[in-house]
Each structure stands twice: as structure tokens, then as C-alpha cells.
Write a protein that holds these residues in place. Sequence first.
Motif, PDB file in Angstrom:
ATOM      1  N   GLN A  26     -36.900 -48.345  34.276  1.00  0.00           N
ATOM      2  CA  GLN A  26     -37.212 -46.997  34.769  1.00  0.00           C
ATOM      3  C   GLN A  26     -37.347 -46.997  36.288  1.00  0.00           C
ATOM      4  O   GLN A  26     -36.900 -46.066  36.962  1.00  0.00           O
ATOM      5  N   SER A  27     -37.967 -48.035  36.829  1.00  0.00           N
ATOM      6  CA  SER A  27     -38.178 -48.108  38.270  1.00  0.00           C
ATOM      7  C   SER A  27     -36.849 -48.207  39.027  1.00  0.00           C
ATOM      8  O   SER A  27     -36.679 -47.582  40.077  1.00  0.00           O
ATOM      9  N   TYR A  28     -35.917 -48.977  38.492  1.00  0.00           N
ATOM     10  CA  TYR A  28     -34.606 -49.071  39.146  1.00  0.00           C
ATOM     11  C   TYR A  28     -33.912 -47.712  39.184  1.00  0.00           C
ATOM     12  O   TYR A  28     -33.369 -47.309  40.220  1.00  0.00           O
ATOM     13  N   PHE A  29     -33.923 -47.007  38.059  1.00  0.00           N
ATOM     14  CA  PHE A  29     -33.265 -45.696  38.026  1.00  0.00           C
ATOM     15  C   PHE A  29     -33.989 -44.692  38.928  1.00  0.00           C
ATOM     16  O   PHE A  29     -33.360 -43.862  39.582  1.00  0.00           O
ATOM     17  N   ALA A  30     -35.324 -44.764  38.963  1.00  0.00           N
ATOM     18  CA  ALA A  30     -36.097 -43.841  39.797  1.00  0.00           C
ATOM     19  C   ALA A  30     -35.982 -44.174  41.279  1.00  0.00           C
ATOM     20  O   ALA A  30     -36.265 -43.320  42.128  1.00  0.00           O
ATOM     21  N   ASP A  31     -35.585 -45.396  41.581  1.00  0.00           N
ATOM     22  CA  ASP A  31     -35.463 -45.857  42.969  1.00  0.00           C
ATOM     23  C   ASP A  31     -36.794 -45.661  43.708  1.00  0.00           C
ATOM     24  O   ASP A  31     -36.841 -45.136  44.832  1.00  0.00           O
ATOM     25  N   ASP A  32     -37.867 -46.109  43.053  1.00  0.00           N
ATOM     26  CA  ASP A  32     -39.202 -45.875  43.608  1.00  0.00           C
ATOM     27  C   ASP A  32     -39.737 -47.061  44.415  1.00  0.00           C
ATOM     28  O   ASP A  32     -40.867 -47.024  44.918  1.00  0.00           O
ATOM     29  N   GLY A  33     -38.936 -48.133  44.522  1.00  0.00           N
ATOM     30  CA  GLY A  33     -39.325 -49.262  45.349  1.00  0.00           C
ATOM     31  C   GLY A  33     -40.300 -50.228  44.720  1.00  0.00           C
ATOM     32  O   GLY A  33     -40.655 -51.233  45.347  1.00  0.00           O
ATOM     33  N   ARG A  34     -40.761 -49.992  43.510  1.00  0.00           N
ATOM     34  CA  ARG A  34     -41.803 -50.840  42.923  1.00  0.00           C
ATOM     35  C   ARG A  34     -41.314 -52.265  42.669  1.00  0.00           C
ATOM     36  O   ARG A  34     -42.109 -53.208  42.691  1.00  0.00           O
ATOM     37  N   THR A  35     -40.024 -52.450  42.419  1.00  0.00           N
ATOM     38  CA  THR A  35     -39.514 -53.797  42.143  1.00  0.00           C
ATOM     39  C   THR A  35     -39.160 -54.554  43.416  1.00  0.00           C
ATOM     40  O   THR A  35     -38.989 -55.772  43.391  1.00  0.00           O
ATOM     41  N   GLY A  36     -39.025 -53.835  44.527  1.00  0.00           N
ATOM     42  CA  GLY A  36     -38.576 -54.462  45.757  1.00  0.00           C
ATOM     43  C   GLY A  36     -37.086 -54.709  45.817  1.00  0.00           C
ATOM     44  O   GLY A  36     -36.581 -55.295  46.782  1.00  0.00           O
ATOM     45  N   ILE A  37     -36.366 -54.253  44.787  1.00  0.00           N
ATOM     46  CA  ILE A  37     -34.911 -54.422  44.712  1.00  0.00           C
ATOM     47  C   ILE A  37     -34.285 -53.069  44.454  1.00  0.00           C
ATOM     48  O   ILE A  37     -34.767 -52.298  43.612  1.00  0.00           O
ATOM     49  N   ARG A  38     -33.207 -52.777  45.150  1.00  0.00           N
ATOM     50  CA  ARG A  38     -32.494 -51.511  44.921  1.00  0.00           C
ATOM     51  C   ARG A  38     -31.252 -51.791  44.090  1.00  0.00           C
ATOM     52  O   ARG A  38     -30.378 -52.569  44.495  1.00  0.00           O
ATOM     53  N   ALA A  39     -31.180 -51.165  42.919  1.00  0.00           N
ATOM     54  CA  ALA A  39     -30.024 -51.339  42.045  1.00  0.00           C
ATOM     55  C   ALA A  39     -28.844 -50.541  42.597  1.00  0.00           C
ATOM     56  O   ALA A  39     -28.964 -49.334  42.822  1.00  0.00           O
ATOM     57  N   THR A  40     -27.720 -51.214  42.802  1.00  0.00           N
ATOM     58  CA  THR A  40     -26.528 -50.549  43.316  1.00  0.00           C
ATOM     59  C   THR A  40     -25.308 -51.033  42.535  1.00  0.00           C
ATOM     60  O   THR A  40     -24.938 -52.197  42.648  1.00  0.00           O
ATOM     61  N   PRO A  41     -24.736 -50.141  41.700  1.00  0.00           N
ATOM     62  CA  PRO A  41     -25.167 -48.789  41.319  1.00  0.00           C
ATOM     63  C   PRO A  41     -26.442 -48.839  40.452  1.00  0.00           C
ATOM     64  O   PRO A  41     -26.808 -49.884  39.951  1.00  0.00           O
ATOM     65  N   GLY A  42     -27.042 -47.695  40.280  1.00  0.00           N
ATOM     66  CA  GLY A  42     -28.215 -47.563  39.421  1.00  0.00           C
ATOM     67  C   GLY A  42     -29.321 -46.739  40.042  1.00  0.00           C
ATOM     68  O   GLY A  42     -29.941 -45.918  39.365  1.00  0.00           O
ATOM     69  N   ALA A  43     -29.598 -46.950  41.321  1.00  0.00           N
ATOM     70  CA  ALA A  43     -30.676 -46.208  41.970  1.00  0.00           C
ATOM     71  C   ALA A  43     -30.373 -44.716  41.957  1.00  0.00           C
ATOM     72  O   ALA A  43     -29.323 -44.284  42.429  1.00  0.00           O
ATOM     73  N   GLY A  44     -31.295 -43.938  41.358  1.00  0.00           N
ATOM     74  CA  GLY A  44     -31.126 -42.494  41.287  1.00  0.00           C
ATOM     75  C   GLY A  44     -30.192 -42.008  40.201  1.00  0.00           C
ATOM     76  O   GLY A  44     -29.915 -40.807  40.123  1.00  0.00           O
ATOM     77  N   ALA A  45     -29.721 -42.903  39.351  1.00  0.00           N
ATOM     78  CA  ALA A  45     -28.772 -42.509  38.302  1.00  0.00           C
ATOM     79  C   ALA A  45     -29.438 -41.582  37.291  1.00  0.00           C
ATOM     80  O   ALA A  45     -30.612 -41.732  36.952  1.00  0.00           O
ATOM     81  N   ASP A  46     -28.661 -40.634  36.792  1.00  0.00           N
ATOM     82  CA  ASP A  46     -29.146 -39.664  35.806  1.00  0.00           C
ATOM     83  C   ASP A  46     -28.824 -40.174  34.403  1.00  0.00           C
ATOM     84  O   ASP A  46     -27.978 -39.646  33.702  1.00  0.00           O
ATOM     85  N   VAL A  47     -29.490 -41.249  34.019  1.00  0.00           N
ATOM     86  CA  VAL A  47     -29.304 -41.869  32.710  1.00  0.00           C
ATOM     87  C   VAL A  47     -30.509 -41.519  31.844  1.00  0.00           C
ATOM     88  O   VAL A  47     -31.647 -41.772  32.239  1.00  0.00           O
ATOM     89  N   LYS A  48     -30.261 -40.945  30.663  1.00  0.00           N
ATOM     90  CA  LYS A  48     -31.369 -40.552  29.786  1.00  0.00           C
ATOM     91  C   LYS A  48     -31.785 -41.741  28.928  1.00  0.00           C
ATOM     92  O   LYS A  48     -30.994 -42.267  28.149  1.00  0.00           O
ATOM     93  N   LEU A  49     -33.042 -42.160  29.072  1.00  0.00           N
ATOM     94  CA  LEU A  49     -33.570 -43.293  28.320  1.00  0.00           C
ATOM     95  C   LEU A  49     -34.155 -42.849  26.991  1.00  0.00           C
ATOM     96  O   LEU A  49     -34.827 -41.817  26.907  1.00  0.00           O
ATOM     97  N   TRP A  50     -33.907 -43.656  25.960  1.00  0.00           N
ATOM     98  CA  TRP A  50     -34.485 -43.493  24.639  1.00  0.00           C
ATOM     99  C   TRP A  50     -35.108 -44.820  24.227  1.00  0.00           C
ATOM    100  O   TRP A  50     -34.605 -45.881  24.590  1.00  0.00           O
ATOM    101  N   ILE A  51     -36.153 -44.760  23.436  1.00  0.00           N
ATOM    102  CA  ILE A  51     -36.695 -45.950  22.796  1.00  0.00           C
ATOM    103  C   ILE A  51     -36.232 -45.932  21.337  1.00  0.00           C
ATOM    104  O   ILE A  51     -36.346 -44.915  20.646  1.00  0.00           O
TER     105      ILE A  51
END
Length: 332
Positions: free
Chosen positions: A139-164
Amino acid sequence: MTAFSLLDLVPVVQGGTVPQALANAADLAAHAERIGFQRYWVAEHHGMEGIASAATAVVIAHVAQATRTIRVGAGGIMLPNHSPLQIAEAFGTLDALFPGRIDLGLGRAPGSDQRVAAAIRRNLDSDGNEFPRDVMELQSYFADDGRTGIRATPGAGADVKLWILGSSTFGAQLAAALGLPYAFASHFAPGMLDEAIAVYRRNFRPSEALAKPHLMLGFNVFAADSDEEGAYLASSQQQAFVALRTTGTGVRLPPPVRGYREGLGTQGNAMLDHVLSASAIGGPAKIRREIEAFLERTQADELMLTSAMYDHQARKRSLEIAAEAMRAVEPA
């Protein structure tokens, strides 16, 4: 009307090939789109001769390219097999290619036996109990909120709907705590269905992703123009389930057999009655009645229909009948 979607395991039939199974998947998804299905999912399984969706993100791209509007995704990706960063990159890429159409269902099972799981990961150090932490990292990678210290590229800010995803109360509790939609695997593991529904609805916390619970349930449909033909076509999946439960090995989907259940024996029939209890088998009227009864019992927001059949055209007809039944059922 209750929403309805499609789970396709991309079956490889006896006498068929993987290229044929993948071509059928694209054709089936385009057909589902035309007749009103909301989403099309494939699932991650490994080391199974009869399932061609092991490279799940690749299959999703193949199917999304063959469709225009239907949501396409994974039901699911088995999180212990991957790092959250790898998944963010793969599904961020899919979102960049097919914006606003990508779903990502997350499960904590390996999608294989222990021998194959070791081959995938080289070791079994990853722990299914770390699943909640891994979901939040993703969730943090998609939100691009910086909590992991790594920016996912691609992935940061992606509009991917998560399901459990789940087949027990564990997934239900996690989905409720995170305020995410929940999909229960009642199409093959219905044992804890009622408990999981109650846990999810009782404990759900609204989130930015979801204001109220959204419950999707797996449901098998083997539909045809008559009850007899529906029972005949269902025997392919029934044979595959019996083989898996008795030998522990998945097989290519076999041709249907008339009178299969009659010759199966008490133990085999009892197993099928349980594992396929969330199913509708038969002609249009029977399919509608059985779907309606399931929805009345569960009050599901969405059904994830699956309809594994040996004959591709019969399978497409089964989906047409199922779609007609879903549209005709009165809201629960």
C-alpha cells in the motif's frame, strides 16, 4: 442488481496446449466484457499442468490488451512468493499500460505444494504470518508516501485496486482492519464462509479506499440449455477436483463424462458435495434459483463466477446464461 465478475484459471484441457488456453482466455474475457461482467481475474498457481496462469501479470496484460473496459486483475497474487516492491512494480506497469482497469487481489498461500514453493523462492524463510505487514508495505508503494524509503517505479501513485483474498477468518479480519474489499474463496473452500462474512462485516473500518464493506464470493456456474447438459458439462471440473484431492496433483481438464457422479461412489460424492457446495449446475431456470438462494443466504455485494468447462464454446454459453440469471435475480 448484484455485481458479477469472472475468475478464469486459464485451464489447459486434455489434448490441448498452453497457447490454446491463453488464446481462449483472451476470447473469454472479451466475451465477458460484451455480456456485462464487471471484472476478469486470473490466479497465481505454480507447478500445475492444467493451469496456464502461473505468470499472472503477463496473462493480465495479454487479456487487458484484448479488452477495452472490463477491469482485469489477479485473484490473486500469492504474496509470500514475491517481495511487495516487485509486485508494486509489476502492477504499476500494468496500470500505466491499462489505466484505471487493474485489480490486485492478495493471498497468503503459496499457490503450490512445498516442493514447488521452494523452487519459486529458493528457500521457505518467508512467513505467511508476515502477510499483513507485506500488504501495508505494498500500500505504501502505491500511495508513494515515503514510509519505505524506496520509490517504486513504476508503481508510485498507481491506481491499482487492492483486495484481500481468503478462505478463513484471517483474511476477513485483515480486510476489515485495513478497510479493503474482501473476496472469499467459497467456490472451492466453503467451510468457513459464514464465519468469515460475519467477521468482515462486524469489524470493518472505513478507509480512504472503501467507505463500507464490499464482499465478493466465489461461485461455480455450470450452465447449459438443459439441466442434463449442465450436469454433463460440470463433470470435467468434478473429475479435476477428485484427482486433486485424491492424488494431490493437478491434471489437465478432462472431457466431460455422462453419469460421472452416479459411478463415483459415496466418498467421492461427499467430497464434491462439500467442495462444490457454492455452485449452480443446470439449465437457465435452475441456475437462477440456485444463484438467488446463495445471494439470499449471504447478501454478497458481488459474485466472482467461475465456470471451468472442457469445451470453450459451451463455457461461453454458460457465462451468457449466468449473466442473464444475475440480471434477473431480485436484489438480496
